[in-house]
Design a protein around this motif. Structure first.
Motif, PDB file in Angstrom:
ATOM      1  N   ILE A  23       0.818  -1.214   0.000  1.00 61.16           N
ATOM      2  CA  ILE A  23       0.000   0.000   0.000  1.00 61.16           C
ATOM      3  C   ILE A  23       0.854   1.267   0.000  1.00 61.16           C
ATOM      4  O   ILE A  23       0.657   2.161  -0.808  1.00 61.16           O
ATOM      5  N   PHE A  24       1.804   1.353   0.939  1.00 65.47           N
ATOM      6  CA  PHE A  24       2.579   2.582   1.066  1.00 65.47           C
ATOM      7  C   PHE A  24       3.801   2.617   0.161  1.00 65.47           C
ATOM      8  O   PHE A  24       4.487   3.630   0.087  1.00 65.47           O
ATOM      9  N   LYS A  25       4.113   1.508  -0.497  1.00 63.15           N
ATOM     10  CA  LYS A  25       5.260   1.406  -1.414  1.00 63.15           C
ATOM     11  C   LYS A  25       6.594   1.697  -0.717  1.00 63.15           C
ATOM     12  O   LYS A  25       7.505   2.255  -1.302  1.00 63.15           O
ATOM     13  N   TYR A  26       6.676   1.333   0.571  1.00 71.36           N
ATOM     14  CA  TYR A  26       7.926   1.487   1.306  1.00 71.36           C
ATOM     15  C   TYR A  26       8.892   0.412   0.843  1.00 71.36           C
ATOM     16  O   TYR A  26       8.527  -0.742   0.697  1.00 71.36           O
ATOM     17  N   ARG A  27      10.118   0.789   0.635  1.00 73.81           N
ATOM     18  CA  ARG A  27      11.144  -0.189   0.296  1.00 73.81           C
ATOM     19  C   ARG A  27      12.241  -0.163   1.361  1.00 73.81           C
ATOM     20  O   ARG A  27      12.483  -1.167   2.012  1.00 73.81           O
ATOM     21  N   THR A  28      12.872   0.989   1.515  1.00 74.20           N
ATOM     22  CA  THR A  28      13.960   1.068   2.495  1.00 74.20           C
ATOM     23  C   THR A  28      13.435   0.995   3.924  1.00 74.20           C
ATOM     24  O   THR A  28      14.155   0.551   4.815  1.00 74.20           O
TER      25      THR A  28
END
Length: 163
Positions: A23-28
């Protein structure tokens, strides 16, 4: 006690990782999440090598099965780390002040409530709970500081590369 149990923490962590990624497209931030949880586990094991305080010898108000004396503080440690990192990572998407306030209040009540319940049910000494809060709080502050520093350095590097 349920909110600090290992199955609930593992389920919550896995669900959070999926939520942050999809959903939030967090990667790091996923690396931060996993690094803080893994680091807290290692820090807890290192601390247990240097000191070990058993459970209180008083009559327990509830029967606890499946626990050994070597793992008496891990519920407190895991809940502090998981709930605190969830608050930190949900801070960004929550843009309203009341949403952030509510987020912090809920996490504070859960973290404090589980610590108090472990003392009330005579499963841990107050010093163990306070020590867990302090050591994991320091670990969180240090990890987040270095992550933010690394993040700023990455932004500067991208700006330099664009020029």
């Amino acid at each position: 006690m349920f909110l600090g149990s290992t199955p609930f923490i593992v389920t919550l962590s896995f669900g959070s990782l999926c939520l942050f990624y999809k959903i939030f497209k967090y990667r790091t931030e996923l690396i931060l999440f996993l690094g803080i949880i893994g680091g807290s586990f290692i820090l807890n094991k290192i601390q247990k090598m240097f000191y070990s305080i058993g459970r209180p010898d008083l009559h327990h108000l509830i029967k606890v099965s499946g626990y050994s004396l070597q793992h008496e503080g891990e519920h407190t440690v895991s809940l502090i780390v998981v709930y605190a990192i969830l608050v930190i990572q949900l801070w960004g998407p929550s843009s309203r002040l009341w949403g952030r306030f509510l987020l912090v209040c809920i996490a504070f009540v859960i973290i404090l409530g589980i610590g108090i319940s472990r003392i009330y049910f005579r499963l841990n000494y107050p010093s163990n709970i306070i020590g867990s809060y302090f050591s994991m709080g320091c670990w969180l502050v240090a990890a987040i500081y270095f992550y933010r520093r690394w993040e700023k350095r990455q932004v500067k590097q991208k700006a330099i590369n664009k020029c």
